[in-house]
Design an enzyme around this catalytic site. Structure first.
Site, PDB file in Angstrom:
ATOM      1  N   GLU A  12      34.860  40.897  52.539  1.00 57.48           N
ATOM      2  CA  GLU A  12      35.438  39.623  52.963  1.00 57.48           C
ATOM      3  C   GLU A  12      35.424  39.488  54.484  1.00 57.48           C
ATOM      4  OE1 GLU A  12      39.353  39.465  51.284  1.00 57.48           O
ATOM      5  OE2 GLU A  12      38.588  39.302  49.231  1.00 57.48           O
ATOM      6  N   SER A  32      43.407  38.720  45.146  1.00 59.53           N
ATOM      7  CA  SER A  32      43.158  39.594  44.010  1.00 59.53           C
ATOM      8  C   SER A  32      44.377  40.448  43.718  1.00 59.53           C
ATOM      9  CB  SER A  32      41.964  40.509  44.281  1.00 59.53           C
ATOM     10  OG  SER A  32      40.807  39.739  44.456  1.00 59.53           O
ATOM     11  N   ASP A  42      38.219  33.376  47.804  1.00 58.48           N
ATOM     12  CA  ASP A  42      38.397  34.406  48.830  1.00 58.48           C
ATOM     13  C   ASP A  42      38.124  33.903  50.244  1.00 58.48           C
ATOM     14  OD1 ASP A  42      39.048  36.485  46.999  1.00 58.48           O
ATOM     15  OD2 ASP A  42      36.929  36.673  46.498  1.00 58.48           O
ATOM     16  N   GLU A  55      33.971  32.719  46.223  1.00 54.43           N
ATOM     17  CA  GLU A  55      34.666  33.766  45.483  1.00 54.43           C
ATOM     18  C   GLU A  55      33.751  34.982  45.554  1.00 54.43           C
ATOM     19  OE1 GLU A  55      37.541  35.662  43.792  1.00 54.43           O
ATOM     20  OE2 GLU A  55      37.783  33.519  44.140  1.00 54.43           O
TER      21      GLU A  55
END
Length: 151
Positions: A12, A32, A42, A55
């Site tokens: 990420e 998550s 995300d 995502e």
């Protein structure tokens, strides 16, 4: 932090920085395992009114990528509300691809899956994702030469 969560966080952050360096306003919304009422993708990246929602899934080997029904439906609802373009970002040791969420198929159990041939054929590279946004913005190479400084 467990190793799996650490790996997801590092992917990420990697993507966050790459998008930021390409001129996007970016935010991470890691959820998550949390008990959020409103699922959020995300990564939320915005550039001049274009919203890209990602995502992320990270895998140590090639193969099918699964997204739970709840996660997929929450991400799709967020995309509908925001008007954003929703992608599944897939990081494997050899690639980083972005698959339009509409290309995922549902399983008998109601979850969603992206198989390797679909990701290979229809997944976008990072550069292709940038081109996707530029096309939505109406930016082309001609734009750069139209400023009168091409000569």
């Amino acid at each position: 932090m467990n190793p799996r969560k650490r790996k997801g966080t590092s992917v990420e952050l990697f993507l966050f920085k790459k998008l930021r360096d390409k001129g996007f306003a970016v935010t991470r919304a890691p959820a998550s395992g949390s008990k959020r009422k409103d699922p959020i993708p995300d990564i939320i990246a915005m550039k001049k009114g274009i919203i890209v929602l990602i995502e992320l899934k990270s895998r140590s080997k090639e193969g099918k990528i699964y997204v739970s029904k709840e996660q997929a439906e929450g991400a799709k609802e967020f995309a509908d509300k925001s008007g954003g373009y929703l992608f599944l970002g897939i990081k494997t040791p050899s690639t980083f691809k972005f698959l339009d969420f509409s290309k995922l198929r549902s399983t008998k159990g109601g979850n969603y899956v992206a198989d390797e041939p679909t990701v290979d054929k229809e997944g976008l590279s990072f550069e292709d994702l940038l081109k996707f946004v530029d096309n939505k913005l109406g930016i082309s190479l001609d734009t750069f030469f139209a400023d009168g400084n091409n000569g």
